[in-house]
Design a protein around this motif. Sequence first.
Motif, mmCIF file in Angstrom:
data_model
loop_
_atom_site.group_PDB
_atom_site.id
_atom_site.type_symbol
_atom_site.label_atom_id
_atom_site.label_comp_id
_atom_site.label_asym_id
_atom_site.label_seq_id
_atom_site.Cartn_x
_atom_site.Cartn_y
_atom_site.Cartn_z
ATOM 1 N N CYS A 23 0.822 -1.213 0.000
ATOM 2 C CA CYS A 23 0.000 0.000 0.000
ATOM 3 C C CYS A 23 0.859 1.268 0.000
ATOM 4 O O CYS A 23 0.363 2.357 -0.332
ATOM 5 C CB CYS A 23 -0.932 0.016 1.206
ATOM 6 N N CYS A 42 -6.246 -6.466 -10.653
ATOM 7 C CA CYS A 42 -7.228 -6.396 -9.567
ATOM 8 C C CYS A 42 -8.607 -6.813 -10.067
ATOM 9 O O CYS A 42 -9.318 -7.593 -9.413
ATOM 10 C CB CYS A 42 -7.284 -4.985 -8.991
ATOM 11 N N ILE A 59 -14.289 -1.028 -8.674
ATOM 12 C CA ILE A 59 -13.633 -0.829 -7.381
ATOM 13 C C ILE A 59 -13.633 0.666 -7.092
ATOM 14 O O ILE A 59 -12.933 1.444 -7.759
ATOM 15 C CB ILE A 59 -12.205 -1.398 -7.392
ATOM 16 N N SER A 191 -12.754 -3.880 1.119
ATOM 17 C CA SER A 191 -11.340 -4.270 1.186
ATOM 18 C C SER A 191 -10.897 -4.744 2.552
ATOM 19 O O SER A 191 -9.889 -5.450 2.672
ATOM 20 C CB SER A 191 -10.469 -3.079 0.772
ATOM 21 N N GLN A 192 -11.635 -4.388 3.616
ATOM 22 C CA GLN A 192 -11.094 -4.501 4.974
ATOM 23 C C GLN A 192 -11.398 -5.813 5.678
ATOM 24 O O GLN A 192 -11.108 -5.952 6.858
ATOM 25 C CB GLN A 192 -11.610 -3.334 5.827
ATOM 26 N N PHE A 195 -10.154 -9.466 2.179
ATOM 27 C CA PHE A 195 -9.021 -9.034 1.367
ATOM 28 C C PHE A 195 -7.873 -8.467 2.201
ATOM 29 O O PHE A 195 -6.832 -8.107 1.643
ATOM 30 C CB PHE A 195 -9.486 -8.017 0.322
ATOM 31 N N LEU A 197 -7.065 -5.742 3.813
ATOM 32 C CA LEU A 197 -6.568 -4.391 3.568
ATOM 33 C C LEU A 197 -7.185 -3.412 4.556
ATOM 34 O O LEU A 197 -8.149 -3.743 5.254
ATOM 35 C CB LEU A 197 -6.945 -3.967 2.150
ATOM 36 N N LEU A 201 -11.883 0.579 0.046
ATOM 37 C CA LEU A 201 -12.290 0.142 -1.281
ATOM 38 C C LEU A 201 -13.652 -0.549 -1.191
ATOM 39 O O LEU A 201 -13.827 -1.482 -0.411
ATOM 40 C CB LEU A 201 -11.279 -0.835 -1.889
ATOM 41 N N ILE A 203 -15.928 -2.875 -3.398
ATOM 42 C CA ILE A 203 -15.681 -3.778 -4.515
ATOM 43 C C ILE A 203 -17.015 -4.405 -4.914
ATOM 44 O O ILE A 203 -17.676 -5.041 -4.089
ATOM 45 C CB ILE A 203 -14.665 -4.859 -4.102
ATOM 46 N N LEU A 246 -3.930 1.626 -2.176
ATOM 47 C CA LEU A 246 -4.860 0.562 -1.809
ATOM 48 C C LEU A 246 -5.045 -0.423 -2.954
ATOM 49 O O LEU A 246 -5.156 -1.635 -2.745
ATOM 50 C CB LEU A 246 -6.207 1.144 -1.391
ATOM 51 N N LEU A 250 -4.398 -4.352 -2.925
ATOM 52 C CA LEU A 250 -5.382 -5.346 -3.353
ATOM 53 C C LEU A 250 -4.769 -6.320 -4.346
ATOM 54 O O LEU A 250 -5.037 -7.532 -4.292
ATOM 55 C CB LEU A 250 -6.593 -4.645 -3.972
ATOM 56 N N SER A 253 -2.807 -8.711 -2.303
ATOM 57 C CA SER A 253 -3.722 -9.555 -1.532
ATOM 58 C C SER A 253 -4.331 -10.636 -2.408
ATOM 59 O O SER A 253 -4.420 -11.810 -2.013
ATOM 60 C CB SER A 253 -4.822 -8.696 -0.915
#
Length: 392
Positions: A23, A42, A59, A191-192, A195, A197, A201, A203, A246, A250, A253
């Motif tokens: 990141c 991604c 995203i 994202s959290q 994934f 992160l 994000l 998605i 980010l 991703l 990830s």
Amino acid sequence: MTSQNPVFIPGPTNMPEAVRLACHVPTMDHRSPAFAEILHPCLDGVRTVLKSETAEIFIFPSTGTGGWEAAITNTLSPGDRVLVGRNGMFSHRWIDMCRRHGLDVQVIEVPWGHGLPADAYEAALREGDVKAVLATHNETATGVVSDIAAIRRATDAAGSDALLLVDGVSSIGSMDFRMDEWGVDVAVTGSQKGFMLPAGLAIVGFSEKAMAATRAAKLPRTFFDVGDMAKGYAGGAYPYTPPVGLMNGLRVSLDMLLSEGLENVFARHHRMAEGVRRAVDAWGLDLCAASPEVQSDSVSAIRTPEGFDATEIVTVAARDYDMAFGVGLGEVAGKVFRIGHLGMLTDAMMLSGLATAEMVMADLGLDVTLGSGVAAAQAFYRHGGKQQKAAA
């Protein structure tokens, strides 16, 4: 030297060091070919995680809530009727969003702790014209998973051509999700969680049917317009400035998840969850999930005895042991505490969380024997968990 790592909340989750470092990238021209080399892997990787061949992936610089908004504003018009089951705090929030956008919301009330009832969806769909069916795959507040394939079958059985919009925020990337096979038209995540992160994000995956619906949808959208996003993607860019760091995280990830193998990822999460369930049973406590078939593999909501404020467990764990668990939300506030077991976790990390939970409950006077839950989880991780690893 205090730190809440590892954390045992159901998101944001623990970050692998490789993802965290990814990141932190130097400033990049986000309209250059260099950014396209981040963007397109991604999009392809997310499509693979969703188990879709044809989904359009978008995203946004947002969170799962922004993903919800993208789902409804791009596919629906003011006054459209939507059908949604409410069985937890996050399905409740999606209902509130739909109402604020001027949609005609028909709610199926479901006891918290139960999965979404496909038969109730089918009955409601037979009664009137519904443009979209909304369902939360994994209700984070209660640790309950619902059968999305069954809801699609119910929609088809009712003769409805309604879109199926699914909140997979706390499931996608951690639990099996089959967008094409289940007939999902819009899948939403963030994202959290799976994934691994930071938040930031939103998605979303859109089916061909959902993309067709965007051409007639009249709810206002600007920032979340997938049409604008698709035009930008065609040139390897965004319609506005993207969160390059980010996005690079991703990409890393996704490489990690796909290298581990999705089925292995899902098996690992099931193993973590089963160890927690064995511990809860050893403590003499119950899960909020009403039956084994709806127990989530990404978060467990654990009921405490009547009259005990479960929030105290979270407060004391953070204050005295620098460890984070999740509080109860909405109807189960003060009645449950939550242990997240998704993202970057190992058996040993999970045992540390269970040991801390035991100490806190003992400190607060609950009738929990120190070591009981840890021993139950250890027995599973040593035996059943090893067999699971070997099978994978």
